[in-house]
Scaffold this active site. Structure first.
Site, PDB file in Angstrom:
ATOM      1  CG  HIS A  78      -1.928  -0.960   1.151  1.00 53.55           C
ATOM      2  ND1 HIS A  78      -2.876  -1.530   1.948  1.00 53.55           N
ATOM      3  CD2 HIS A  78      -2.581  -1.783   0.142  1.00 53.55           C
ATOM      4  CE1 HIS A  78      -3.737  -2.403   1.827  1.00 53.55           C
ATOM      5  NE2 HIS A  78      -3.564  -2.536   0.392  1.00 53.55           N
ATOM      6  CB  CYS A 101       5.381  19.716  -6.950  1.00 54.12           C
ATOM      7  SG  CYS A 101       6.418  18.904  -8.267  1.00 54.12           S
ATOM      8  N   PRO A 125      -5.410 -10.695  18.160  1.00 50.81           N
ATOM      9  CG  PRO A 125      -5.509  -8.664  19.355  1.00 50.81           C
ATOM     10  CD  PRO A 125      -4.974  -9.622  18.231  1.00 50.81           C
TER      11      PRO A 125
HETATM   12  P1  OAD Z   1      -7.599  -3.208  10.575  1.00 53.33           P
HETATM   13  O1  OAD Z   1      -7.493  -1.732  11.417  1.00 53.33           O
HETATM   14  O2  OAD Z   1      -8.636  -3.106   9.489  1.00 53.33           O
HETATM   15  O3  OAD Z   1      -7.125  -4.329  11.374  1.00 53.33           O
HETATM   16  C1  OAD Z   1      -6.188  -4.387  12.430  1.00 53.33           C
HETATM   17  C2  OAD Z   1      -6.287  -5.819  13.123  1.00 53.33           C
HETATM   18  O4  OAD Z   1      -5.248  -5.876  13.904  1.00 53.33           O
HETATM   19  C3  OAD Z   1      -7.531  -5.894  13.506  1.00 53.33           C
HETATM   20  O5  OAD Z   1      -7.975  -7.467  13.211  1.00 53.33           O
HETATM   21  C4  OAD Z   1      -7.204  -6.214  15.305  1.00 53.33           C
HETATM   22  O6  OAD Z   1      -7.921  -7.124  15.899  1.00 53.33           O
HETATM   23  C5  OAD Z   1      -5.676  -6.504  15.042  1.00 53.33           C
HETATM   24  N1  OAD Z   1      -4.964  -5.947  16.157  1.00 53.33           N
HETATM   25  C6  OAD Z   1      -4.988  -4.925  17.060  1.00 53.33           C
HETATM   26  N2  OAD Z   1      -4.267  -4.987  17.956  1.00 53.33           N
HETATM   27  C7  OAD Z   1      -3.077  -6.026  17.576  1.00 53.33           C
HETATM   28  C8  OAD Z   1      -2.072  -6.406  18.126  1.00 53.33           C
HETATM   29  N3  OAD Z   1      -1.483  -5.728  19.268  1.00 53.33           N
HETATM   30  N4  OAD Z   1      -1.496  -7.375  17.638  1.00 53.33           N
HETATM   31  C9  OAD Z   1      -2.089  -8.103  16.616  1.00 53.33           C
HETATM   32  N5  OAD Z   1      -2.967  -7.661  16.206  1.00 53.33           N
HETATM   33  C10 OAD Z   1      -3.698  -6.941  16.711  1.00 53.33           C
HETATM   34  O7  OAD Z   1      -6.244  -2.900   9.567  1.00 53.33           O
HETATM   35  P2  OAD Z   1      -5.674  -3.603   8.195  1.00 53.33           P
HETATM   36  O8  OAD Z   1      -6.181  -5.026   8.310  1.00 53.33           O
HETATM   37  O9  OAD Z   1      -3.998  -3.274   8.274  1.00 53.33           O
HETATM   38  O10 OAD Z   1      -5.447   0.307   3.620  1.00 53.33           O
HETATM   39  O11 OAD Z   1      -6.222  -2.691   7.238  1.00 53.33           O
HETATM   40  C11 OAD Z   1      -6.058  -3.140   5.826  1.00 53.33           C
HETATM   41  C12 OAD Z   1      -6.029  -1.714   5.223  1.00 53.33           C
HETATM   42  O12 OAD Z   1      -7.101  -1.035   5.341  1.00 53.33           O
HETATM   43  C13 OAD Z   1      -5.124  -0.790   5.465  1.00 53.33           C
HETATM   44  O13 OAD Z   1      -3.834  -1.345   4.888  1.00 53.33           O
HETATM   45  C14 OAD Z   1      -5.368   0.696   5.068  1.00 53.33           C
HETATM   46  C15 OAD Z   1      -6.515   0.198   5.478  1.00 53.33           C
HETATM   47  O14 OAD Z   1      -7.597   1.415   5.141  1.00 53.33           O
HETATM   48  C16 OAD Z   1      -5.172   1.551   2.806  1.00 53.33           C
HETATM   49  O15 OAD Z   1      -4.610   2.727   3.470  1.00 53.33           O
HETATM   50  C17 OAD Z   1      -5.093   1.372   1.490  1.00 53.33           C
HETATM   51 ZN    ZN Z   2       5.128  18.523 -10.160  1.00 49.99          ZN
END
Ligand code: OAD
Ligand code: ZN
Length: 236
Positions: free
Chosen positions: A104, A133, A200
Site C-alpha cells: 500500500h 511540488c 487477538p
Molecule cells: P485494520 O485496522 O482493519 O485491522 C487491524 C487488525 O489488527 C484487527 O484485526 C485487530 O484485531 C488486530 N490487532 C489489534 N491490535 C493488535 C495487536 N497488538 N497485535 C496483533 N493484532 C492486533 O487494519 P488492516 O487490516 O491493516 O489501507 O487494514 C487494511 C487496510 O485498510 C490498510 O492497509 C489501510 C486500511 O484502510 C489503505 O490505506 C489502502
Molecule cells: Zn510537480
C-alpha cells in the site's frame, strides 16, 4: 522452506499507532474509508493531508516493537523469509527487516498530482499543508494506495508469487477485509501453505488458519518463532 509474514495495522498497534478499524481508528469522527480515497483528497486536500500529517507525526515518534523485531530476527535466521505488509509506516524496515514488500505504498513518499515527481519527505509536521511540488508547484499527494486505486503492480505480482510458494504463511494483525491484499492468505492456503494467524480477535482468515494465536503480535510472534524452529529446524 519459504516463510511469509503478512502484516497489517495490528502489528504496529503496540508501537502506539492506532489501527484503522479498532476503537481508536477514528480521526475527527472520520473513518479511513472516508479519507483514504481520491475523491476525498480532491474534494478537500487540506483535510486529508491533516490526517496524514497526524499519522506521520505519530509514526515519527513511534519505535518498532517486539513484533517487528522478531520478524527482523527471523529474516536473519531463515534464508527464505519475506515480509509482505499492508502498512505504510516503514516500521518493519526500521526494525531491521530488509525483504519487505509494501503493498500500500509508504507514508513518507509524496507524489505530484500534476507532473508525477516522486520523492521522500520525512518532515513531520510538514511546514505547509497541503504540500506543493518542488518541481512545478503542483499539489502533492501521499505516496500511498487509496481505496479504489490499484496496488503497485510489481509489489502485487511478487506478493502473489511468494504466497503461492510459501510453506508457512503467518498472518499478523490484519482484519483481512481489504482486497486484493486479503486474498493472499487464501492463495497461500490453496497452494499448500500452513497458515498461522496472530490476532487477538477473530477475522475472516481464522476460518482457514491451521494454527491460531489469539493474542498480541509481540507475544504471539514469539510463540510462532519457537513453533517454526521446533517444527522445521532452526535454519528453516
Ligand atoms: P485494520 O485496522 O482493519 O485491522 C487491524 C487488525 O489488527 C484487527 O484485526 C485487530 O484485531 C488486530 N490487532 C489489534 N491490535 C493488535 C495487536 N497488538 N497485535 C496483533 N493484532 C492486533 O487494519 P488492516 O487490516 O491493516 O489501507 O487494514 C487494511 C487496510 O485498510 C490498510 O492497509 C489501510 C486500511 O484502510 C489503505 O490505506 C489502502
Ligand atoms: Zn510537480
Amino acid at each position: 522452506m519459504k516463510i511469509i509474514a503478512f502484516t497489517g495495522a495490528g502489528i504496529s498497534a503496540e508501537s502506539g499507532i492506532p489501527t484503522f478499524r479498532g476503537k481508536d481508528g477514528l480521526w475527527k469522527k472520520f473513518r479511513a474509508e472516508e479519507l483514504a480515497t481520491p475523491e476525498a483528497f480532491f474534494r478537500d486536500p487540506k483535510l486529508v493531508w491533516e490526517w496524514y500529517d497526524w499519522r506521520r507525526q505519530l509514526i515519527a515518534k513511534a519505535e518498532p516493537n517486539e513484533g517487528h523485531k522478531i520478524l527482523a530476527k527471523m529474516e536473519e535466521e531463515f534464508p527464505d523469509f519475506y515480509v509482505i505488509t499492508q502498512n505504510v509506516d516503514g516500521l518493519h524496515q526500521r526494525a531491521g527487516s530488509k525483504k519487505v514488500i509494501e503493498l500500500h505504498g509508504n507514508i513518507w513518499k509524496v507524489r505530484c498530482v500534476e507532473c508525477g515527481h516522486e520523492t521522500y519527505d520525512y518532515r513531520a509536521p510538514l511546514p505547509e499543508i497541503p504540500p506543493k511540488c518542488e518541481k512545478c508547484g503542483g499539489l502533492l499527494r501521499p505516496g500511498v494506495v487509496w481505496f479504489g486505486e490499484s496496488l503497485p503492480l510489481d509489489a502485487l505480482e511478487e506478493a502473489f508469487r511468494l504466497s503461492r510458494e510459501a510453506d508457512v504463511f503467518v498472518v499478523i494483525g490484519t482484519s483481512g477485509v481489504v482486497y486484493p491484499a486479503a486474498q493472499l492468505p487464501y492463495e497461500a492456503k490453496e497452494h499448500g501453505a500452513e497458515v498461522i494467524e496472530v490476532n487477538p480477535d477473530e477475522t475472516p482468515i481464522s476460518r482457514i488458519a491451521d494454527k491460531i494465536y489469539r493474542e498480541k503480535a509481540s507475544t504471539g510472534l514469539k510463540k510462532v518463532y519457537q513453533y517454526i524452529k521446533e517444527r522445521y529446524g532452526s535454519k528453516g
